[in-house]
Scaffold this active site. Structure first.
Site, short mmCIF file in Angstrom:
data_model
loop_
_atom_site.label_atom_id
_atom_site.label_comp_id
_atom_site.label_asym_id
_atom_site.label_seq_id
_atom_site.Cartn_x
_atom_site.Cartn_y
_atom_site.Cartn_z
N ARG A 233 0.85 -1.18 0.00
CA ARG A 233 0.00 0.00 0.00
C ARG A 233 0.89 1.23 0.00
O ARG A 233 1.93 1.28 0.66
CB ARG A 233 -0.91 0.03 1.23
CG ARG A 233 -2.09 -0.92 1.15
CD ARG A 233 -3.13 -0.43 0.15
NE ARG A 233 -4.38 -1.17 0.25
CZ ARG A 233 -4.71 -2.19 -0.54
NH1 ARG A 233 -3.85 -2.61 -1.46
NH2 ARG A 233 -5.88 -2.79 -0.40
N GLU A 262 -3.62 7.40 -4.82
CA GLU A 262 -3.90 6.85 -6.15
C GLU A 262 -5.25 7.34 -6.68
O GLU A 262 -6.20 7.51 -5.91
CB GLU A 262 -3.90 5.31 -6.07
CG GLU A 262 -2.57 4.74 -5.69
CD GLU A 262 -2.61 3.22 -5.52
OE1 GLU A 262 -3.67 2.61 -5.79
OE2 GLU A 262 -1.58 2.65 -5.13
N HIS A 280 -0.56 0.31 -10.06
CA HIS A 280 -1.19 -0.64 -9.13
C HIS A 280 -1.76 -1.84 -9.89
O HIS A 280 -2.97 -2.08 -9.89
CB HIS A 280 -2.30 0.05 -8.32
CG HIS A 280 -2.61 -0.67 -7.04
ND1 HIS A 280 -3.12 -0.05 -5.93
CD2 HIS A 280 -2.47 -1.99 -6.69
CE1 HIS A 280 -3.31 -0.94 -4.96
NE2 HIS A 280 -2.92 -2.11 -5.39
#
Length: 323
Positions: A233, A262, A280
């Protein structure tokens, strides 16, 4: 089970939305003219919630709209967007999708490590721009004689360790607990681990307990030949400190699949030529995302057929859990 009403927290892969709609009465509030009013109307009837981290925070205030909620089926292995303690107080089971994405994320982590160390994206850009016609691509760093430190030796961390062993790389780790059945060196703090290795692989869960676990002191300990890889993360790494460390040469480079805000990535990182940035995509294959989606549906189906959840998270209040 069509009498069971399930809330979809936001857009999800077709396999999830179709699977939920096939077995249950599914609600999609984002398609309503007034989503808040729609949720207020259906909230008292909702017994299951299918969600993902991209749908926002599931906290006590959100759960107050769903007084009959029994289960939250989260799409993804990380569930830091869910206040599990608040759910537990209300007797709500929380599930995630572990195991089915372990190998995919571990593969991506090794690919990202190789791409960062050997500057594979940079070499690709070098060729495409025609610069190979003028000169050879500069020599790069190497994996040889490097030691890999894994921050968070859970399912994915262990899968990464096995892959690193195949590359002949020594392994060390830091986690909440020493795992005596493993042959890897254990270090008591992230900074101690960083000081002992050349690559710091971040695989720990997100959440308040790990926020900025990798801070300026850890990056300083990693040192000028050190490489940071983050596939967990974005919140685990102090992004501002990382930018300074990369800019000042405190560490050599970084490979990042996750970011603090993000999909907004700091321009300072985007403009750096010596880092590798991915959007991601750790579990982002058709095969694995389908398996994750099916597990969301299967958790809901198992729960409402009386079999209990298939993959409850450790903190969930389910007396029948066996893992």
């Amino acid at each position: 089970m069509k009498d069971v009403e399930i809330l979809l927290g936001g857009p999800m892969p077709p396999l999830v939305m179709d699977g939920v709609a096939t077995s249950f009465t599914a609600h999609r509030p984002w398609e309503a003219a007034d989503p808040a009013a729609y949720l207020a109307g259906i909230g008292p009837r909702i017994r299951g919630l299918a969600t993902s981290s991209s749908h926002g925070r599931i906290d006590d205030a959100y759960l107050a709209h769903l007084p009959r909620l029994e289960i939250i089926a989260s799409y993804g292995v990380g569930y830091d967007s869910i206040d599990v303690a608040a759910a537990a107080r209300r007797g709500i089971v929380v599930t995630n999708t572990p195991d089915v994405l372990t190998d995919e994320v571990a593969d991506l982590a090794l690919g990202l490590l190789l791409a960062t160390v050997r500057q594979l994206p940079q070499a690709d850009r070098f060729l495409r721009s025609g610069r190979w016609l003028e000169k050879s691509f500069p020599l790069t760093a190497t994996l040889r004689e490097r030691k890999v430190g894994i921050l968070g030796l859970g399912r994915i961390g262990k899968a990464i360790a096995r892959r690193c062993e195949a590359f002949g790389l020594p392994i060390a780790y830091h986690g909440r607990h020493r795992q005596d059945d493993l042959p890897y060196a254990f270090y008591g703090t992230p900074a101690e681990l960083a000081a002992a290795v050349d690559v710091l692989m971040v695989v720990t869960p997100g959440g308040t307990g790990t926020r900025h676990l990798v801070d300026a002191s850890v990056l300083q300990a990693l040192g000028p030949t050190g490489i940071l890889i983050n596939v967990s993360r974005g919140s685990v790494v102090d992004e501002a400190a990382l930018i300074r460390a990369l800019r000042d040469g405190t560490i050599l480079s970084a490979g990042l699949d996750v970011f603090e805000d993000e999909p907004r990535v700091p321009s300072e990182l985007v403009e750096m030529e010596h880092v590798v940035l991915l959007p991601h995509v750790g579990s982002g294959s058709v095969h694995t995302r389908n398996a994750m989606g099916q597990l969301v549906v299967d958790n809901l189906a198992a729960w409402f057929s009386g079999k209990g959840p298939l993959t409850p998270v450790p903190e969930t209040p389910w007396a029948g859990r066996t893992a």
